[in-house]
Design a protein around this motif. Structure first.
Motif, PDB file in Angstrom:
ATOM      1  N   GLY A  54     -15.318  55.489   9.004  1.00 49.54           N
ATOM      2  CA  GLY A  54     -16.199  54.942  10.027  1.00 49.54           C
ATOM      3  C   GLY A  54     -17.580  55.556  10.079  1.00 49.54           C
ATOM      4  O   GLY A  54     -18.392  55.201  10.932  1.00 49.54           O
ATOM      5  N   LEU A  55     -17.883  56.460   9.174  1.00 53.02           N
ATOM      6  CA  LEU A  55     -19.193  57.110   9.155  1.00 53.02           C
ATOM      7  C   LEU A  55     -20.197  56.193   8.449  1.00 53.02           C
ATOM      8  O   LEU A  55     -19.963  55.754   7.325  1.00 53.02           O
ATOM      9  N   SER A  56     -21.300  55.907   9.116  1.00 52.65           N
ATOM     10  CA  SER A  56     -22.303  55.033   8.511  1.00 52.65           C
ATOM     11  C   SER A  56     -22.996  55.752   7.358  1.00 52.65           C
ATOM     12  O   SER A  56     -23.005  56.978   7.277  1.00 52.65           O
ATOM     13  N   LYS A  57     -23.596  54.957   6.493  1.00 53.04           N
ATOM     14  CA  LYS A  57     -24.312  55.521   5.347  1.00 53.04           C
ATOM     15  C   LYS A  57     -25.442  56.439   5.810  1.00 53.04           C
ATOM     16  O   LYS A  57     -25.651  57.517   5.254  1.00 53.04           O
ATOM     17  N   ASN A  58     -26.177  56.016   6.832  1.00 54.53           N
ATOM     18  CA  ASN A  58     -27.285  56.825   7.338  1.00 54.53           C
ATOM     19  C   ASN A  58     -26.797  58.146   7.926  1.00 54.53           C
ATOM     20  O   ASN A  58     -27.368  59.198   7.648  1.00 54.53           O
ATOM     21  N   LYS A  59     -25.763  58.104   8.741  1.00 49.87           N
ATOM     22  CA  LYS A  59     -25.254  59.327   9.352  1.00 49.87           C
ATOM     23  C   LYS A  59     -24.677  60.266   8.297  1.00 49.87           C
ATOM     24  O   LYS A  59     -24.839  61.479   8.385  1.00 49.87           O
TER      25      LYS A  59
END
Length: 67
Positions: A54-59
């Motif tokens: 669930g971790l976004s690419k940006n984060k």
């Protein structure tokens, strides 16, 4: 118990612009993948696994760049 700086930073970045429940769920998934969130354990997990948790690419990029 106070979390170390990296864990605090990761939790803060993960939680940005998310509900408390969603952020907690994602953080728990990542913590399980890493076996505890430390710089070394975070870097040892494949990007695809972190993204599927669930971790976004940006984060993901922000956390990795903080190392």
């Amino acid at each position: 118990m106070q979390p170390d700086g990296f864990t605090y930073l990761a939790r803060t970045l993960i939680g940005q612009q998310l509900s408390v429940k969603a952020a907690g769920t994602i953080f728990q998934r990542i913590e399980r993948l890493c076996g505890g969130i430390t710089p070394d354990s975070f870097l040892s997990v494949a990007e695809e696994s972190l993204r599927s948790a669930g971790l976004s690419k940006n984060k993901l990029g922000y956390i990795r760049n903080a190392l």
